[in-house]
Scaffold this active site. Structure first.
Site, PDB file in Angstrom:
ATOM      1  N   ALA A 137       0.833  -1.212   0.000  1.00  0.00           N
ATOM      2  CA  ALA A 137       0.000   0.000   0.000  1.00  0.00           C
ATOM      3  C   ALA A 137       0.862   1.255   0.000  1.00  0.00           C
ATOM      4  O   ALA A 137       0.581   2.218  -0.721  1.00  0.00           O
ATOM      5  CB  ALA A 137      -0.932  -0.002   1.206  1.00  0.00           C
ATOM      6  N   TYR A 138       1.918   1.247   0.799  1.00  0.00           N
ATOM      7  CA  TYR A 138       2.829   2.394   0.840  1.00  0.00           C
ATOM      8  C   TYR A 138       3.471   2.611  -0.527  1.00  0.00           C
ATOM      9  O   TYR A 138       3.460   3.727  -1.068  1.00  0.00           O
ATOM     10  CB  TYR A 138       3.907   2.160   1.897  1.00  0.00           C
ATOM     11  CG  TYR A 138       4.980   3.228   1.921  1.00  0.00           C
ATOM     12  CD1 TYR A 138       4.761   4.437   2.563  1.00  0.00           C
ATOM     13  CD2 TYR A 138       6.216   3.021   1.294  1.00  0.00           C
ATOM     14  CE1 TYR A 138       5.742   5.423   2.587  1.00  0.00           C
ATOM     15  CE2 TYR A 138       7.205   3.996   1.313  1.00  0.00           C
ATOM     16  CZ  TYR A 138       6.959   5.192   1.957  1.00  0.00           C
ATOM     17  OH  TYR A 138       7.930   6.162   1.968  1.00  0.00           O
ATOM     18  N   GLY A 139       4.031   1.549  -1.094  1.00  0.00           N
ATOM     19  CA  GLY A 139       4.707   1.673  -2.380  1.00  0.00           C
ATOM     20  C   GLY A 139       3.781   2.130  -3.493  1.00  0.00           C
ATOM     21  O   GLY A 139       4.151   2.961  -4.327  1.00  0.00           O
ATOM     22  N   THR A 141       0.971   3.923  -3.259  1.00  0.00           N
ATOM     23  CA  THR A 141       0.560   5.324  -3.129  1.00  0.00           C
ATOM     24  C   THR A 141       1.712   6.278  -3.431  1.00  0.00           C
ATOM     25  O   THR A 141       1.490   7.362  -3.973  1.00  0.00           O
ATOM     26  CB  THR A 141      -0.005   5.609  -1.727  1.00  0.00           C
ATOM     27  OG1 THR A 141       0.938   5.204  -0.720  1.00  0.00           O
ATOM     28  CG2 THR A 141      -1.316   4.870  -1.510  1.00  0.00           C
TER      29      THR A 141
END
Length: 231
Positions: A137-139, A141
């Site tokens: 999810a971090y990567g 976004t």
């Protein structure tokens, strides 16, 4: 006449350092965040980064007849986990709210308040240049944030004429939170927040020093020496 910098996320570690540095250089500083930054010349608190709050803060800044010379989005967060994680979808929603929606909100604020020829900066991530299977999810976004940076650099991206849209892509920033959760790391390989603020000030005061419009600028520190690479 003093120049103006607006920092979305101006009460966080990086944002507060940027506000502090620019204020020391006699710039007029504006912070937007969920909590007040008492060191900023103007501090606007918002409940969330939704449409009503963002429109309201734009109106408040316009009412003071302030136009922005440099805009920096220092808002964001981190969450780990792959697709099998029990709280994967929860992390996706959190990262969209913290990272992606803040980037979209920044784009709208910049389009409305930035001066012609101004500097617009979003915070991406070096990790998102590659696979991020342990923090999907971090990567995702942050990769989307990189896409926004390039879109805003286009002629019809919505920013004022002559503006420069850039992304800063840290490897690891030296923040209190990172020190808390990675206390065994080598801090000599982390980038001091003051160095980031200084680089943003250089780009703000000398347009010739800016990377090409739409650039993603990766920076990494090794043994207290920071290297900046335009991608």
């Amino acid at each position: 006449m003093s120049k103006n910098i607006l920092v979305l996320g101006g009460s966080g570690a990086l944002g507060a350092e940027v506000v502090k540095f620019f204020k020391s250089k006699s710039w007029n500083t504006i912070s937007i965040d969920f909590r007040e930054n008492p060191n900023a010349d103007h501090s606007f608190t918002i409940k969330d980064s939704g449409e009503e709050e963002i429109k309201s803060v734009i109106e408040k800044i316009n009412s003071k007849s302030i136009k922005v010379d440099t805009f920096v989005c220092a808002a964001g967060g981190w969450s780990g986990g792959n697709a099998s994680s029990d709280e994967f979808l929860k992390s996706v929603k959190g990262m969209i709210d913290m990272n992606l929606y803040s980037a979209f909100a920044s784009a709208h604020i910049g389009a409305k308040l930035l001066n012609q020829g101004g500097l617009f900066v979003l915070t991406g991530a070096s990790a998102a240049l590659n696979r991020t299977s342990g923090m999907i999810a971090y990567g995702a976004t942050k990769a989307a944030t990189h896409h926004i940076i390039k879109d805003l650099a286009s002629e019809n991206g919505g920013l004022p004429a002559g503006s420069t849209s850039l992304g800063i892509l840290p490897v690891t920033l030296d923040t209190p939170t990172n020190r808390k959760y990675m206390s065994d790391a080598n801090f000599d390989d982390w980038t001091p927040l003051s160095e980031v603020a200084e680089k943003l000030f250089e780009w703000s005061t000398n347009s010739d020093s800016r990377p090409t419009n739409g650039s993603l600028v990766k920076f990494e520190t090794k043994s207290k020496v920071t290297t900046w690479t335009n991608l």
